[in-house]
Design a protein around this motif. Structure first.
Motif, PDB file in Angstrom:
ATOM      1  N   ALA A  30       7.490   9.582   9.620  1.00  0.00           N
ATOM      2  CA  ALA A  30       7.423  10.870   8.912  1.00  0.00           C
ATOM      3  C   ALA A  30       7.867  12.010   9.815  1.00  0.00           C
ATOM      4  N   GLU A  31       7.431  12.008  11.067  1.00  0.00           N
ATOM      5  CA  GLU A  31       7.845  13.042  12.007  1.00  0.00           C
ATOM      6  C   GLU A  31       9.335  12.932  12.318  1.00  0.00           C
TER       7      GLU A  31
ATOM      8  N   GLU B 208      -6.330  23.084  -4.703  1.00  0.00           N
ATOM      9  CA  GLU B 208      -7.409  22.525  -3.884  1.00  0.00           C
ATOM     10  C   GLU B 208      -7.438  21.001  -3.938  1.00  0.00           C
ATOM     11  N   GLU B 209      -6.985  20.428  -5.072  1.00  0.00           N
ATOM     12  CA  GLU B 209      -7.028  18.977  -5.243  1.00  0.00           C
ATOM     13  C   GLU B 209      -5.750  18.292  -4.779  1.00  0.00           C
ATOM     14  N   SER B 210      -4.712  19.044  -4.464  1.00  0.00           N
ATOM     15  CA  SER B 210      -3.427  18.449  -4.096  1.00  0.00           C
ATOM     16  C   SER B 210      -3.523  17.689  -2.774  1.00  0.00           C
ATOM     17  N   LEU B 211      -2.580  16.782  -2.564  1.00  0.00           N
ATOM     18  CA  LEU B 211      -2.645  15.892  -1.412  1.00  0.00           C
ATOM     19  C   LEU B 211      -2.513  16.623  -0.082  1.00  0.00           C
ATOM     20  N   LEU B 212      -1.559  17.526   0.028  1.00  0.00           N
ATOM     21  CA  LEU B 212      -1.371  18.203   1.317  1.00  0.00           C
ATOM     22  C   LEU B 212      -2.609  19.003   1.724  1.00  0.00           C
ATOM     23  N   PRO B 213      -3.215  19.812   0.842  1.00  0.00           N
ATOM     24  CA  PRO B 213      -4.466  20.475   1.218  1.00  0.00           C
ATOM     25  C   PRO B 213      -5.592  19.501   1.580  1.00  0.00           C
ATOM     26  N   GLN B 214      -5.664  18.353   0.885  1.00  0.00           N
ATOM     27  CA  GLN B 214      -6.655  17.340   1.256  1.00  0.00           C
ATOM     28  C   GLN B 214      -6.438  16.878   2.694  1.00  0.00           C
ATOM     29  N   GLN B 215      -5.186  16.615   3.024  1.00  0.00           N
ATOM     30  CA  GLN B 215      -4.854  16.127   4.363  1.00  0.00           C
ATOM     31  C   GLN B 215      -5.128  17.186   5.422  1.00  0.00           C
ATOM     32  N   ALA B 216      -4.786  18.438   5.108  1.00  0.00           N
ATOM     33  CA  ALA B 216      -5.056  19.527   6.051  1.00  0.00           C
ATOM     34  C   ALA B 216      -6.559  19.658   6.287  1.00  0.00           C
ATOM     35  N   LYS B 217      -7.348  19.562   5.221  1.00  0.00           N
ATOM     36  CA  LYS B 217      -8.808  19.660   5.353  1.00  0.00           C
ATOM     37  C   LYS B 217      -9.344  18.563   6.260  1.00  0.00           C
TER      38      LYS B 217
ATOM     39  N   VAL C  93       1.831  16.148  12.178  1.00  0.00           N
ATOM     40  CA  VAL C  93       1.697  15.132  11.131  1.00  0.00           C
ATOM     41  C   VAL C  93       0.236  15.077  10.707  1.00  0.00           C
ATOM     42  N   LEU C  94      -0.017  15.269   9.425  1.00  0.00           N
ATOM     43  CA  LEU C  94      -1.377  15.277   8.900  1.00  0.00           C
ATOM     44  C   LEU C  94      -1.851  13.849   8.602  1.00  0.00           C
ATOM     45  N   PRO C  95      -3.157  13.654   8.463  1.00  0.00           N
ATOM     46  CA  PRO C  95      -3.662  12.317   8.119  1.00  0.00           C
ATOM     47  C   PRO C  95      -3.067  11.818   6.805  1.00  0.00           C
ATOM     48  N   ALA C  96      -2.731  10.537   6.765  1.00  0.00           N
ATOM     49  CA  ALA C  96      -2.133   9.951   5.570  1.00  0.00           C
ATOM     50  C   ALA C  96      -3.165   9.795   4.464  1.00  0.00           C
ATOM     51  N   THR C  97      -2.691   9.893   3.208  1.00  0.00           N
ATOM     52  CA  THR C  97      -3.528   9.655   2.033  1.00  0.00           C
ATOM     53  C   THR C  97      -3.094   8.352   1.369  1.00  0.00           C
ATOM     54  N   GLU C  98      -4.054   7.493   1.112  1.00  0.00           N
ATOM     55  CA  GLU C  98      -3.786   6.248   0.393  1.00  0.00           C
ATOM     56  C   GLU C  98      -3.864   6.520  -1.102  1.00  0.00           C
TER      57      GLU C  98
ATOM     58  N   THR D 177       0.835  -1.203   0.000  1.00  0.00           N
ATOM     59  CA  THR D 177       0.000   0.000   0.000  1.00  0.00           C
ATOM     60  C   THR D 177       0.868   1.250   0.000  1.00  0.00           C
ATOM     61  N   GLU D 178       0.569   2.180  -0.908  1.00  0.00           N
ATOM     62  CA  GLU D 178       1.310   3.442  -0.977  1.00  0.00           C
ATOM     63  C   GLU D 178       0.527   4.537  -0.270  1.00  0.00           C
ATOM     64  N   VAL D 179       1.234   5.298   0.551  1.00  0.00           N
ATOM     65  CA  VAL D 179       0.608   6.420   1.246  1.00  0.00           C
ATOM     66  C   VAL D 179       1.498   7.654   1.145  1.00  0.00           C
ATOM     67  N   SER D 180       0.855   8.790   1.244  1.00  0.00           N
ATOM     68  CA  SER D 180       1.535  10.082   1.270  1.00  0.00           C
ATOM     69  C   SER D 180       1.199  10.757   2.592  1.00  0.00           C
ATOM     70  N   VAL D 181       2.219  11.293   3.265  1.00  0.00           N
ATOM     71  CA  VAL D 181       2.027  11.856   4.596  1.00  0.00           C
ATOM     72  C   VAL D 181       2.586  13.280   4.643  1.00  0.00           C
ATOM     73  N   GLY D 182       1.724  14.238   4.936  1.00  0.00           N
ATOM     74  CA  GLY D 182       2.165  15.617   5.099  1.00  0.00           C
ATOM     75  C   GLY D 182       2.623  15.878   6.526  1.00  0.00           C
TER      76      GLY D 182
END
Length: 324
Positions: free
Chosen positions: A259-260, A296-305, A216-221, A201-206
């Motif tokens: 990540a932290e 607005e569609e980028s991963l980091l803004p999604q995670q911040a939201k 640390v923001l919520p991870a995106t799958e 599983t690949e995830v992105s973490v802001g």
């Protein structure tokens, strides 16, 4: 009194247009009651302020100032929205450090280190950060397909070492296809990195500094419709991005801690977004982005939201931390 904020965007790389989109979103959401925002476009040919009528005003590079209607404007802070060179590799950071102008991304050395995938992974491996097996190649070196396949296995990934947005990245299933993939990567950079395929599983973490605390923001799958998370998957709707990621509590805890740890160990600041692939419960680092996408569609803004942080709050916090 309102602060003058220069939003730098554009850059010299293939990510120029993506950066323009990010910069315009920052411009849109910055609090006009607190800040006077100026869009500054950086290209190889010229640096200029783009006003509301899309008129260009040249930037004075000696002190990073502009003249508008006969008035000289200098900046209290720079919001860095340049993906790729010269905004993500340390060049602009060093320039602003020399001028003494605060800017929102990490400092020049850390930017250069994280932008260079090979140097980053080589730095982190002795600290116990799990990574894929890798093979390094420079332009002009002889290519030994057998040695590459023996070390990293097949399938594998061929990547431009210093590029983003999946430019110059290929997934190679057959040894005879390595040559074309290497040639494609060399169009983006004179250095490449070839990595073993990690099946998980690949995830992105802001990770950001928010209210003076590393957060640390919520991870995106990441679920790509293509063979991997390539340019089409990232920017043309060929992927599913699920925030928060559908991972176990153990996986979530492990990837947040890692990540932290990376953010703090490298002395990063501002916004970062790191990519990981899980092998079992253990996250393996792919890369660290220090000027991630901010549309607005980028991963980091999604995670911040998902974390309850609006774009206005996210962008305001970057300036507050830079000025702190």
């Amino acid at each position: 009194m309102k602060k003058n904020i220069a939003i730098i965007m554009g850059g010299y790389s293939s990510e120029h247009n993506i950066s323009i989109k990010s910069g315009n979103v920052v411009f849109k959401y910055l609090d006009a009651k607190k800040y006077s925002a100026y869009r500054i476009v950086i290209t190889k040919e010229k640096w200029f302020y783009l006003d509301d009528e899309n008129q260009e005003h040249p930037v004075e590079k000696s002190d990073f100032s502009i003249h508008v209607d006969g008035v000289k404007i200098q900046f209290d802070c720079v919001f860095n929205a340049i993906h790729g060179t010269p905004g993500e590799d340390g060049l602009m950071q060093a320039y602003f450090e020399l001028l003494g102008i605060p800017q929102t991304s990490c400092n020049h050395y850390e930017a250069a280190l994280t932008f260079n995938k090979r140097d980053l992974l080589s730095t982190l491996k002795p600290y116990g950060v799990p990574c894929a097996t890798s093979y390094f190649l420079n332009k002009g070196q002889s290519v030994d397909e057998n040695a590459i396949a023996d070390k990293v296995g097949l399938p594998c990934f061929v990547k431009a070492n210093r590029a983003g947005s999946s430019y110059g990245v290929s997934k190679v299933h057959k040894k005879e296809d390595l040559g074309n993939a290497i040639e494609s990567a060399f169009k983006e950079d004179t250095q490449i990195i070839i990595e073993s395929f990690l099946d998980g599983t690949e995830v992105s973490v802001g990770v950001i500094t928010y209210n003076n605390e590393v957060t640390v923001l919520p991870a995106t799958e990441i679920i790509s419709e293509n063979d991997f998370f390539d340019f089409e998957a990232k920017y043309m709707g060929k992927s599913k991005e699920i925030t928060p990621a559908r991972i176990t509590a153990t996986q979530e805890s492990n990837v947040k801690k890692l990540a932290e740890h990376i953010y703090k160990m490298l002395g990063l600041k501002g916004f970062t977004r790191s990519e990981f692939i899980f092998i079992g419960d253990e996250p393996h680092l792919l890369e660290v982005n220090t000027t991630p996408g901010l549309t607005e569609e980028s991963l980091l803004p999604q995670q911040a939201k998902t974390a309850g942080i609006s774009l206005e709050e996210l962008f305001d916090s970057a300036i507050v931390e830079a000025l702190r």
